[in-house]
Design a protein around this motif. Structure first.
Motif, short mmCIF file in Angstrom:
data_model
loop_
_atom_site.label_atom_id
_atom_site.label_comp_id
_atom_site.label_asym_id
_atom_site.label_seq_id
_atom_site.Cartn_x
_atom_site.Cartn_y
_atom_site.Cartn_z
N GLY A 121 43.42 34.56 37.93
CA GLY A 121 42.82 35.89 37.92
C GLY A 121 43.16 36.75 39.12
N GLU A 124 45.89 39.47 38.25
CA GLU A 124 45.41 40.46 37.29
C GLU A 124 44.37 41.40 37.90
N LEU A 125 43.59 40.90 38.84
CA LEU A 125 42.49 41.70 39.40
C LEU A 125 42.78 42.21 40.81
N ARG A 128 41.64 45.63 42.06
CA ARG A 128 40.46 45.98 41.25
C ARG A 128 39.29 45.06 41.61
N GLY A 207 36.71 38.88 35.73
CA GLY A 207 36.19 40.23 35.63
C GLY A 207 36.51 40.85 34.29
N GLY A 211 36.59 45.68 36.77
CA GLY A 211 36.99 44.99 37.99
C GLY A 211 36.41 43.59 38.09
N VAL A 212 36.33 43.08 39.29
CA VAL A 212 35.85 41.71 39.53
C VAL A 212 34.35 41.61 39.25
#
Length: 309
Positions: A121, A124-125, A128, A207, A211-212
Motif C-alpha cells: 500500500g 499506491e498511497l 495521499r 486506505g 487517502g490513508v
C-alpha cells in the motif's frame, strides 16, 4: 571548458563551490535542478550544527549558504545531470535538456533520497497520507493521530516534531532498540503523546480514495496483528544514494561503487578515476550529517585545486 563541474547543490556541493572559487578556480558551475540547499532543508529541527546555538529548521540553516558560496564566482545552473562520461582527460557532463558541458574535473555531490519501506500500500498511497517529510506534511495532521516508521535519528527526531502538533504519534520500529543518539532517544521518550510500537513488522498501509485510513503491524513475538487507525504515515527507514549519473551505456559505472552504488573514495574524496571526486551522502561510509557533508566538500575542493595544478 569548466575547471570543475559540481553535481548537486546541498551542503557538500555548496561548500566545494565556495572553497574551489575562493581557492582560485575561475570556471566552476554547480548543477542543481532546484534551489540549492539539499535534503536537509526538509528537516524540522537542527540542533547539532557547530556554532548554531539556537534550534533552527533545515531551511533556515541553509538559507545563506548559496549566497556565500557564490560570492567568489560559483555559477548555479538549474539543470539536471543525466550522465557523466570521460574521454582522455576530459569529462563530458550530459544534461537533461540535451546539452553537454566539458570539464577538467567533476565532483559528484548528489546526496541521497528517502528509501521506501517496501510494505503493501505504500506506493499506491504515497502522497495521499504516506509521506517521507514531516516538515512538509505534518501540518495536515494537526490534532490528529499519525504513525512514524523507523528507528534511527531521523525517525525519532521527526516523531518529536510531529508530537508537537499531533494528538498522538505511534513510533513503529521493527526492533526494540533504536539506532539513534542517546539524546535523541531521551527527547523522544520525554514526549507523553508518543507511543512506542516496537518489535513489529509493518504489514500494510490501507486506505480509500480519500487517502490513508490506517496501518497494520504484526508482532514479531506473537504474530498478533494490530490496526493503528491513523490518516498519516511517515516513513524514515534509510536513504538511497543518487549515483545514477555515473552509470554508462553498458550498465557499468564510471568509477568504483559498492553494492549500494555508493561511490568509493579515499580520504581526499578521490575516486579511482583521476579528476572525479565524490562528497557527502553519495560516498561510502558517509556519516549523513550536514557538518560532515560540508567537510567533504571542502576536502574535495582543496584536492581538486591541487589536482588541476
Amino acid at each position: 571548458m569548466l575547471d570543475l563541474a559540481i553535481i548537486g547543490g546541498g551542503p557538500a556541493g555548496l561548500t566545494a563551490g565556495l572553497y574551489a572559487t575562493r581557492g582560485g578556480l575561475k570556471n566552476v558551475t554547480m548543477f542543481e535542478m532546484g534551489m540549492p540547499g539539499g535534503q536537509i532543508t526538509g528537516s524540522s529541527e537542527i540542533e547539532n550544527y557547530p556554532g548554531q546555538v539556537e534550534i533552527v529548521s533545515g531551511m533556515d540553516l541553509m538559507e545563506s549558504w548559496p549566497k556565500q558560496a557564490m560570492r567568489f564566482g560559483l555559477k548555479h545552473e538549474m539543470n539536471q545531470v543525466s550522465k557523466v562520461t570521460k574521454s582522455g582527460d576530459v569529462f563530458t557532463v550530459e544534461l537533461s535538456d540535451g546539452t553537454k558541458q566539458e570539464a577538467k574535473s567533476v565532483l559528484l555531490a548528489t546526496g541521497s533520497v528517502p528509501k521506501k519501506g517496501g510494505f503493501k500500500g505504500e506506493k499506491e498511497l504515497f502522497g495521499r497520507g504516506v509521506s517521507t517529510c514531516a516538515t512538509c506534511d505534518g501540518f495536515f495532521y494537526k490534532n490528529k493521530e499519525v504513525a512514524v516508521i523507523g528507528g534511527g535519528d531521523s525517525a525519532l527526531e521527526e516523531a518529536v516534531y510531529l508530537a508537537k502538533m499531533c494528538s498522538k504519534v505511534y513510533l513503529v520500529h521493527r526492533r526494540d532498540t533504536y539506532r539513534a543518539a542517546p539524546s535523541t532517544i531521551e527527547h523522544m521518550k520525554a514526549c507523553e503523546n508518543i507511543e512506542e510500537v516496537t518489535n513489529v513488522i509493518v504489514e500494510e498501509v490501507y486506505g480509500d480514495a480519500s487517502g490513508v485510513l490506517g496501518l497494520k503491524v504484526k508482532s514479531k513475538e506473537t504474530g498478533e496483528i494490530r490496526d493503528l487507525e491513523v490518516p498519516g504515515v511517515f516513513t524514515f527507514v534509510g536513504r538511497d544514494v543518487l549515483s545514477d549519473s555515473l552509470k554508462q551505456d553498458d550498465g557499468s559505472y564510471l568509477c568504483e561503487v559498492n553494492e549500494a552504488t555508493e561511490v568509493v573514495v579515499d580520504l581526499k574524496m578521490r575516486t579511482n578515476v583521476p579528476g572525479l571526486y565524490a562528497a557527502g551522502d553519495v560516498r561510502i561510509d558517509a556519516a549523513k550529517q550536514v557538518v560532515c557533508a560540508a567537510a567533504d566538500g571542502a576536502t574535495a575542493a582543496v584536492n581538486i585545486i591541487e589536482f588541476l595544478g
